[in-house]
Design an enzyme around this catalytic site. Structure first.
Site, PDB file in Angstrom:
ATOM      1  N   GLU A  86       0.777  -1.163   0.008  1.00  0.00           N
ATOM      2  CA  GLU A  86      -0.032  -0.153  -0.161  1.00  0.00           C
ATOM      3  C   GLU A  86       0.931   1.286   0.025  1.00  0.00           C
ATOM      4  O   GLU A  86       1.986   1.094   0.547  1.00  0.00           O
ATOM      5  CB  GLU A  86      -0.824  -0.024   1.480  1.00  0.00           C
ATOM      6  CG  GLU A  86      -1.659  -1.207   1.338  1.00  0.00           C
ATOM      7  CD  GLU A  86      -2.611  -1.143   2.962  1.00  0.00           C
ATOM      8  OE1 GLU A  86      -2.341  -0.144   3.547  1.00  0.00           O
ATOM      9  OE2 GLU A  86      -3.189  -2.115   3.010  1.00  0.00           O
ATOM     10  N   CYS A  99       3.217   8.441   1.567  1.00  0.00           N
ATOM     11  CA  CYS A  99       3.738   7.462   2.710  1.00  0.00           C
ATOM     12  C   CYS A  99       3.883   6.243   1.911  1.00  0.00           C
ATOM     13  O   CYS A  99       3.090   5.529   1.331  1.00  0.00           O
ATOM     14  CB  CYS A  99       2.580   7.373   3.711  1.00  0.00           C
ATOM     15  SG  CYS A  99       2.725   6.282   5.024  1.00  0.00           S
ATOM     16  N   CYS A 106       5.122  -7.411   7.243  1.00  0.00           N
ATOM     17  CA  CYS A 106       6.450  -6.820   8.223  1.00  0.00           C
ATOM     18  C   CYS A 106       6.464  -7.928   9.264  1.00  0.00           C
ATOM     19  O   CYS A 106       5.572  -8.826   9.493  1.00  0.00           O
ATOM     20  CB  CYS A 106       5.455  -5.639   8.857  1.00  0.00           C
ATOM     21  SG  CYS A 106       6.942  -4.892   9.779  1.00  0.00           S
ATOM     22  N   CYS A 110       3.854  -5.996  15.579  1.00  0.00           N
ATOM     23  CA  CYS A 110       3.182  -5.041  16.810  1.00  0.00           C
ATOM     24  C   CYS A 110       1.934  -5.589  16.882  1.00  0.00           C
ATOM     25  O   CYS A 110       1.091  -5.938  16.017  1.00  0.00           O
ATOM     26  CB  CYS A 110       3.681  -3.886  16.453  1.00  0.00           C
ATOM     27  SG  CYS A 110       5.295  -3.437  16.198  1.00  0.00           S
ATOM     28  N   CYS A 113      -0.941  -3.653  15.186  1.00  0.00           N
ATOM     29  CA  CYS A 113      -0.731  -3.067  13.754  1.00  0.00           C
ATOM     30  C   CYS A 113      -1.418  -4.455  12.629  1.00  0.00           C
ATOM     31  O   CYS A 113      -1.179  -5.473  13.027  1.00  0.00           O
ATOM     32  CB  CYS A 113       0.634  -3.071  13.422  1.00  0.00           C
ATOM     33  SG  CYS A 113       1.037  -2.395  11.784  1.00  0.00           S
ATOM     34  N   GLU A 154       8.926  -2.660   7.826  1.00  0.00           N
ATOM     35  CA  GLU A 154       9.746  -1.918   8.898  1.00  0.00           C
ATOM     36  C   GLU A 154      11.226  -1.467   7.942  1.00  0.00           C
ATOM     37  O   GLU A 154      11.966  -2.217   7.578  1.00  0.00           O
ATOM     38  CB  GLU A 154      10.295  -3.156   9.872  1.00  0.00           C
ATOM     39  CG  GLU A 154      11.823  -2.504  10.725  1.00  0.00           C
ATOM     40  CD  GLU A 154      11.526  -1.195  11.356  1.00  0.00           C
ATOM     41  OE1 GLU A 154      10.489  -0.857  11.728  1.00  0.00           O
ATOM     42  OE2 GLU A 154      12.484  -0.261  11.182  1.00  0.00           O
ATOM     43  N   SER A 185      10.273   6.142   9.491  1.00  0.00           N
ATOM     44  CA  SER A 185       9.867   5.661  11.029  1.00  0.00           C
ATOM     45  C   SER A 185      10.035   4.261  11.308  1.00  0.00           C
ATOM     46  O   SER A 185      10.142   3.348  10.352  1.00  0.00           O
ATOM     47  CB  SER A 185       8.218   5.757  10.773  1.00  0.00           C
ATOM     48  OG  SER A 185       7.671   5.272  11.883  1.00  0.00           O
ATOM     49  N   LEU A 209       7.442   4.497  19.643  1.00  0.00           N
ATOM     50  CA  LEU A 209       7.946   3.841  20.919  1.00  0.00           C
ATOM     51  C   LEU A 209       6.624   3.298  21.451  1.00  0.00           C
ATOM     52  O   LEU A 209       6.863   1.873  21.813  1.00  0.00           O
ATOM     53  CB  LEU A 209       8.257   5.152  21.896  1.00  0.00           C
ATOM     54  CG  LEU A 209       9.056   4.875  23.016  1.00  0.00           C
ATOM     55  CD1 LEU A 209      10.335   4.442  22.680  1.00  0.00           C
ATOM     56  CD2 LEU A 209       8.951   5.981  24.093  1.00  0.00           C
ATOM     57  N   HIS A 210       5.719   3.993  21.586  1.00  0.00           N
ATOM     58  CA  HIS A 210       4.405   3.075  22.075  1.00  0.00           C
ATOM     59  C   HIS A 210       4.460   2.601  23.410  1.00  0.00           C
ATOM     60  O   HIS A 210       3.347   2.321  24.108  1.00  0.00           O
ATOM     61  CB  HIS A 210       3.909   2.242  21.174  1.00  0.00           C
ATOM     62  CG  HIS A 210       4.037   2.302  19.671  1.00  0.00           C
ATOM     63  ND1 HIS A 210       3.269   3.757  19.050  1.00  0.00           N
ATOM     64  CD2 HIS A 210       4.131   1.787  18.520  1.00  0.00           C
ATOM     65  CE1 HIS A 210       3.628   3.660  17.896  1.00  0.00           C
ATOM     66  NE2 HIS A 210       4.006   2.528  17.579  1.00  0.00           N
ATOM     67  N   ASN A 284      -5.970   3.605  15.120  1.00  0.00           N
ATOM     68  CA  ASN A 284      -6.933   3.345  14.225  1.00  0.00           C
ATOM     69  C   ASN A 284      -7.422   1.821  14.282  1.00  0.00           C
ATOM     70  O   ASN A 284      -6.745   0.873  13.985  1.00  0.00           O
ATOM     71  CB  ASN A 284      -6.302   3.404  12.676  1.00  0.00           C
ATOM     72  CG  ASN A 284      -7.393   3.684  11.869  1.00  0.00           C
ATOM     73  OD1 ASN A 284      -8.121   4.507  12.122  1.00  0.00           O
ATOM     74  ND2 ASN A 284      -7.166   2.970  10.689  1.00  0.00           N
ATOM     75  N   CYS A 327      -1.895   1.838   8.133  1.00  0.00           N
ATOM     76  CA  CYS A 327      -1.057   0.652   7.914  1.00  0.00           C
ATOM     77  C   CYS A 327      -1.649  -0.631   7.732  1.00  0.00           C
ATOM     78  O   CYS A 327      -2.265  -1.192   8.527  1.00  0.00           O
ATOM     79  CB  CYS A 327      -0.175   0.654   9.254  1.00  0.00           C
ATOM     80  SG  CYS A 327       1.548   0.025   8.971  1.00  0.00           S
TER      81      CYS A 327
HETATM   82  N1  SAH Z   1       7.496  -0.173  11.112  1.00  0.00           N
HETATM   83  C1  SAH Z   1       7.672   1.228  11.012  1.00  0.00           C
HETATM   84  C2  SAH Z   1       6.850   2.039  10.070  1.00  0.00           C
HETATM   85  C3  SAH Z   1       5.600   1.836   9.685  1.00  0.00           C
HETATM   86  S1  SAH Z   1       4.211   1.934  10.532  1.00  0.00           S
HETATM   87  C4  SAH Z   1       7.093   1.706  12.413  1.00  0.00           C
HETATM   88  O1  SAH Z   1       6.904   0.993  13.091  1.00  0.00           O
HETATM   89  O2  SAH Z   1       7.549   2.758  12.666  1.00  0.00           O
HETATM   90  C5  SAH Z   1       3.988   3.770  10.668  1.00  0.00           C
HETATM   91  C6  SAH Z   1       3.262   3.842  12.200  1.00  0.00           C
HETATM   92  O3  SAH Z   1       2.006   3.544  12.384  1.00  0.00           O
HETATM   93  C7  SAH Z   1       3.933   3.257  13.266  1.00  0.00           C
HETATM   94  O4  SAH Z   1       4.210   3.894  14.348  1.00  0.00           O
HETATM   95  C8  SAH Z   1       3.118   2.114  13.775  1.00  0.00           C
HETATM   96  O5  SAH Z   1       3.236   1.794  14.977  1.00  0.00           O
HETATM   97  C9  SAH Z   1       1.671   3.099  13.427  1.00  0.00           C
HETATM   98  N2  SAH Z   1       0.527   2.167  13.362  1.00  0.00           N
HETATM   99  C10 SAH Z   1       0.475   0.743  13.173  1.00  0.00           C
HETATM  100  N3  SAH Z   1      -0.825   0.244  13.286  1.00  0.00           N
HETATM  101  C11 SAH Z   1      -1.628   1.263  13.785  1.00  0.00           C
HETATM  102  C12 SAH Z   1      -2.991   1.546  14.224  1.00  0.00           C
HETATM  103  N4  SAH Z   1      -3.773   0.665  13.976  1.00  0.00           N
HETATM  104  N5  SAH Z   1      -3.262   2.837  14.415  1.00  0.00           N
HETATM  105  C13 SAH Z   1      -2.488   3.829  14.754  1.00  0.00           C
HETATM  106  N6  SAH Z   1      -1.255   3.647  14.271  1.00  0.00           N
HETATM  107  C14 SAH Z   1      -0.704   2.559  13.932  1.00  0.00           C
END
Ligand code: SAH
Length: 367
Positions: A86, A99, A106, A110, A113, A154, A185, A209-210, A284, A327
């Site tokens: 995408e 983007c 991936c 996480c 995600c 990633e 990112s 970070l999260h 999201n 994502c």
């Molecule tokens: N792998 C990289 C880049 C891709 S994701 C990374 O983790 O940074 C880009 C951002 O979207 C990341 O911060 C990711 O954690 C976030 N993300 C993933 N799923 C999401 C969701 N359902 N709602 C909001 N942000 C999300």
């Protein structure tokens, strides 16, 4: 046939010499692809057949286009081997942000995600990364002015291809985007962050970070958490100090999970140490996943607590309301559906807003 976007200008020059063409053809070709956004060799009217037959521009094609009422365009792109990725174009009056994806699927998996739900299929090539820009420009009619590596994958797990793509993106003879307008990112891979710091790439590093401590990080980002948070922060500090390049922390707020006062205080300490800003992201929701977004009150209280500690904090503005712009979500929705070339016209998705990156603020002083 050679794929143009996979070649550096030096490699292109070598190819041109090999087929007995004069060196000035290199500039002509680069102009067609990067300045004029040409996606078809046939359109390059001032080039001889010998060149047109030797190269190809695109290896991928757009199979679905979803357009939001706010102008956000999300494309589902099919690669030559059938893999699907995408990419998104987020417009404002002044900018057109691309983007981009860096991998098919991936491997970080996480927990919140959609991109990692089926694991990693493969890395994208440099050309496949750059093709996304051409597709977005063609579908939107806008020239890309900003790039964020926040699509699928990633980027630092595909470091060399991504670095080569960034060189093409910021090279004034090619895409010519200001390096300050490029953000990568990452979940935070220390070795690769140092590799990136060693390049002449004054881009912004965004760290997803999260979780402000290792225990929570292991719960939310088990793969990324195989590296202790301290190692990630040390590498980030080095990145910042190497040329005072900007770092942003991204923090997706998950109701009842990482939105507590204790988390806010710990996050403020990290942001202070790295002298970086924080982007708070509204979660999201992904239908299959057990997370919720916090209320606006909780979100605001979390942001206020950071601000009180002197942190430059932004709440990311929602964009792409009806375009599945988070994502991995468009691919999931369309997986298994027959390939289509026409956009899904005005199809209501019932999705909640996705988020777009705002302008990266300057790091706070004196925190
Ligand atoms: N792998 C990289 C880049 C891709 S994701 C990374 O983790 O940074 C880009 C951002 O979207 C990341 O911060 C990711 O954690 C976030 N993300 C993933 N799923 C999401 C969701 N359902 N709602 C909001 N942000 C999300």
């Amino acid at each position: 046939m050679k794929t143009l976007l996979d070649l550096t200008p030096e490699q292109l020059a070598a190819e041109i010499a090999e087929i007995g063409q004069p060196a000035y053809r290199v500039t002509q070709i680069l102009d067609w692809v990067y300045k004029k956004g040409a996606t078809d060799m046939a359109a390059m009217t001032n080039l001889p057949a010998a060149i047109k037959q030797h190269f190809t521009v695109l290896t991928s094609r757009v199979v679905s286009k979803a357009e939001s009422t706010d102008g956000t365009i999300k494309l589902l792109v099919e690669l030559a081997d059938g893999g699907r990725i995408e990419c998104v174009m987020i417009p404002t009056e002044a900018r057109a942000t691309a983007c981009l994806s860096s991998q098919v699927g991936c491997g970080m998996e996480c927990m919140f995600c959609a991109s990692g739900m089926n694991g990693l299929e493969r890395n994208l090539s440099t050309g496949e990364i750059l093709e996304q820009i051409l597709h977005l420009q063609k579908e939107s009619g806008r020239r890309i002015s900003h790039v964020v590596f926040m699509g699928m994958g990633e980027p630092l797990a595909n470091t060399e291809a991504v670095i080569a793509a960034i060189h093409a993106i910021i090279d004034s003879a090619r895409q010519g985007v200001s390096a300050r307008h490029v953000t990568l990112s990452t979940v935070g891979l220390p070795k690769q962050i140092r590799r990136l710091a060693a390049e002449e790439l004054p881009i912004t590093l965004a760290i997803s970070l999260h979780a402000p401590n290792d225990a929570l990080r292991r719960e939310l980002m088990p793969k990324a958490a195989q590296v202790p948070l301290e190692d990630v922060l040390a590498a980030a500090e080095e990145f910042y100090q190497s040329r005072h390049r900007e770092i942003t922390l991204e923090y997706v707020l998950l109701a009842g999970v990482n939105d507590t006062n204790v988390c806010a205080e710990a996050l403020a300490r990290i942001a202070g140490r790295l002298r970086c800003s924080v982007n708070l992201i509204r979660y999201n929701p992904v239908p299959e996943l057990p997370f919720d977004r916090p209320s606006n009150t909780t979100l605001q209280a979390f942001a206020d607590r950071l601000a009180k500690r002197g942190v430059n904090v932004q709440i990311r503005r929602p964009r792409g309301i009806d375009a599945d712009a988070a994502c991995g979500q468009l691919r999931r929705r369309l997986d298994g559906e027959p390939t289509e070339t026409a956009p899904p016209q005005g199809e209501p998705t019932g999705e909640t807003p996705a988020e777009t990156p705002e302008e990266t603020p300057k790091p706070p002083e004196g925190v």
